[in-house]
Design a protein around this motif. Structure first.
Motif, PDB file in Angstrom:
ATOM      1  N   HIS A 154      88.650 -91.878  -1.980  1.00 32.95           N
ATOM      2  CA  HIS A 154      88.482 -92.837  -3.077  1.00 32.95           C
ATOM      3  C   HIS A 154      89.091 -92.296  -4.375  1.00 32.95           C
ATOM      4  O   HIS A 154      89.612 -93.071  -5.195  1.00 32.95           O
ATOM      5  N   ARG A 155      89.062 -90.965  -4.545  1.00 34.47           N
ATOM      6  CA  ARG A 155      89.636 -90.341  -5.743  1.00 34.47           C
ATOM      7  C   ARG A 155      91.130 -90.047  -5.599  1.00 34.47           C
ATOM      8  O   ARG A 155      91.766 -89.593  -6.551  1.00 34.47           O
ATOM      9  N   GLY A 156      91.681 -90.251  -4.397  1.00 37.63           N
ATOM     10  CA  GLY A 156      93.095 -89.970  -4.185  1.00 37.63           C
ATOM     11  C   GLY A 156      93.375 -88.530  -3.820  1.00 37.63           C
ATOM     12  O   GLY A 156      94.462 -88.022  -4.082  1.00 37.63           O
ATOM     13  N   GLU A 157      92.421 -87.880  -3.171  1.00 35.17           N
ATOM     14  CA  GLU A 157      92.592 -86.485  -2.754  1.00 35.17           C
ATOM     15  C   GLU A 157      92.659 -86.420  -1.236  1.00 35.17           C
ATOM     16  O   GLU A 157      91.926 -87.126  -0.547  1.00 35.17           O
ATOM     17  N   TYR A 158      93.538 -85.563  -0.717  1.00 36.36           N
ATOM     18  CA  TYR A 158      93.639 -85.399   0.737  1.00 36.36           C
ATOM     19  C   TYR A 158      94.375 -84.105   1.039  1.00 36.36           C
ATOM     20  O   TYR A 158      94.980 -83.489   0.156  1.00 36.36           O
ATOM     21  N   GLY A 159      94.329 -83.688   2.319  1.00 38.08           N
ATOM     22  CA  GLY A 159      95.042 -82.490   2.734  1.00 38.08           C
ATOM     23  C   GLY A 159      95.167 -82.454   4.249  1.00 38.08           C
ATOM     24  O   GLY A 159      94.492 -83.205   4.958  1.00 38.08           O
ATOM     25  N   PHE A 160      96.029 -81.578   4.744  1.00 37.02           N
ATOM     26  CA  PHE A 160      96.213 -81.372   6.178  1.00 37.02           C
ATOM     27  C   PHE A 160      95.723 -79.975   6.538  1.00 37.02           C
ATOM     28  O   PHE A 160      95.960 -79.018   5.804  1.00 37.02           O
ATOM     29  N   SER A 210      98.741 -93.902  -3.991  1.00 34.00           N
ATOM     30  CA  SER A 210      99.640 -93.280  -4.965  1.00 34.00           C
ATOM     31  C   SER A 210      99.859 -91.803  -4.654  1.00 34.00           C
ATOM     32  O   SER A 210     100.984 -91.291  -4.752  1.00 34.00           O
ATOM     33  N   ALA A 211      98.783 -91.117  -4.256  1.00 38.41           N
ATOM     34  CA  ALA A 211      98.893 -89.683  -3.980  1.00 38.41           C
ATOM     35  C   ALA A 211      99.806 -89.412  -2.794  1.00 38.41           C
ATOM     36  O   ALA A 211     100.625 -88.479  -2.816  1.00 38.41           O
ATOM     37  N   VAL A 212      99.688 -90.208  -1.730  1.00 38.36           N
ATOM     38  CA  VAL A 212     100.533 -90.011  -0.547  1.00 38.36           C
ATOM     39  C   VAL A 212     101.993 -90.287  -0.884  1.00 38.36           C
ATOM     40  O   VAL A 212     102.891 -89.538  -0.477  1.00 38.36           O
ATOM     41  N   LEU A 213     102.245 -91.329  -1.654  1.00 40.56           N
ATOM     42  CA  LEU A 213     103.628 -91.648  -2.022  1.00 40.56           C
ATOM     43  C   LEU A 213     104.203 -90.590  -2.963  1.00 40.56           C
ATOM     44  O   LEU A 213     105.385 -90.218  -2.856  1.00 40.56           O
ATOM     45  N   ASP A 214     103.376 -90.076  -3.857  1.00 41.01           N
ATOM     46  CA  ASP A 214     103.849 -89.029  -4.775  1.00 41.01           C
ATOM     47  C   ASP A 214     104.213 -87.751  -4.033  1.00 41.01           C
ATOM     48  O   ASP A 214     105.005 -86.935  -4.528  1.00 41.01           O
ATOM     49  N   ALA A 223     100.639 -95.619   4.023  1.00 40.51           N
ATOM     50  CA  ALA A 223      99.974 -95.742   2.727  1.00 40.51           C
ATOM     51  C   ALA A 223     100.530 -96.918   1.943  1.00 40.51           C
ATOM     52  O   ALA A 223      99.777 -97.671   1.310  1.00 40.51           O
ATOM     53  N   ALA A 224     101.847 -97.077   1.983  1.00 36.95           N
ATOM     54  CA  ALA A 224     102.465 -98.202   1.267  1.00 36.95           C
ATOM     55  C   ALA A 224     101.947 -99.539   1.787  1.00 36.95           C
ATOM     56  O   ALA A 224     101.776-100.493   1.027  1.00 36.95           O
TER      57      ALA A 224
END
Length: 252
Positions: free
Chosen positions: A111-117, A165-169, A210-211
């Motif tokens: 929800h905050r736009g945070e993620y990781g692998f 937005s985060a994934v596209l950035d 994501a898009a």
């Protein structure tokens, strides 16, 4: 083929086990894209302090008709967690453990736009941590007696704009990887080139999803599925597949 009412009965019995907070149907059956021979994936959202593994094992044994091992949390790696494999009515049924508090944390991060692998056996690209949020958003709740699953689904049922937005950035990495692939090709380092190219391809596939505001829960079929998104992906799947096929032929 296992019937929906049988899965619902199983979910009711699972939800009666101490520590199981909710049960959801996931995978292709939740999306309505399953085949008659498709597995049935049941997500078991549990409380880490009170989960009764022995009761789960007894229940699994009764449903399968023979002893079934229920793997404790962490047995399958840091992110896939644990669970059991059963065969019921000639259908493979997977019980997949999901630590509720950890899932809630990932829903809040998404929800905050945070993620990781993260490194995880069986996930060569890395396990996407907010896949937990995707599972919660796209799964079909079968039992949620106290509403814990409904509470976290409210955060992620609509794909979060901050995550999009985060994934596209993050696409800046693609140019970086392709530059590395070019340098590796000059050295004749076919393995490094293949790693760079496949990694860049999967980053792009994540970005296309994501898009289109579509959740990703696994890298399997990710590139192929871009062609099915409700967005003009400009032939990405065919282009990427041909390019990687050409690379493998040249290195063989």
């Amino acid at each position: 083929m296992i019937r929906a009412d049988v899965l619902e009965e199983m979910a009711r019995e699972l939800a009666a086990v101490d520590g199981v907070l909710a049960v959801a149907l996931g995978g292709s059956r939740a999306r309505g894209t399953h085949r008659p021979d498709s597995d049935a994936d049941l997500g078991l959202y549990y409380d880490r302090q009170s989960l009764d593994l022995s009761a789960l094992e007894s229940l699994a044994c009764r449903w399968a008709g023979h002893p079934v091992e229920v793997f404790a949390p962490g047995s399958w790696g840091p992110w896939v967690d644990g669970g059991a494999w059963l065969t019921v009515n000639d259908t493979d049924v997977d019980w997949i453990l999901r630590d509720y508090e950890r899932v809630r944390e990932q829903c809040e991060r998404a929800h905050r736009g945070e993620y990781g692998f993260h490194t995880q056996p069986g996930h060569p690209f890395g396990f996407l941590d907010v896949a937990y949020a995707g599972e919660a958003a796209t799964g079909l709740p079968l039992m949620d007696p106290t509403g814990v699953l409904a509470g976290i689904r409210d955060l992620v049922t609509s794909y979060p704009e901050a995550l999009r937005s985060a994934v596209l950035d993050n696409l800046w990495q693609v140019d970086f990887l392709l530059d590395g692939a070019g340098k590796g090709a000059k050295r004749g380092d076919a393995v490094y080139v293949a790693l760079c190219a496949s990694h860049a391809t999967l980053l792009l596939a994540h970005a296309w999803h994501a898009a289109a505001r579509e959740w990703v829960t696994n890298e399997k079929g990710l590139v192929i599925n871009v062609a099915n998104l409700d967005i003009d992906s400009r032939g990405f799947t065919d282009i990427a597949t041909r390019a990687l096929d050409d690379m493998s032929l040249r290195s063989s």
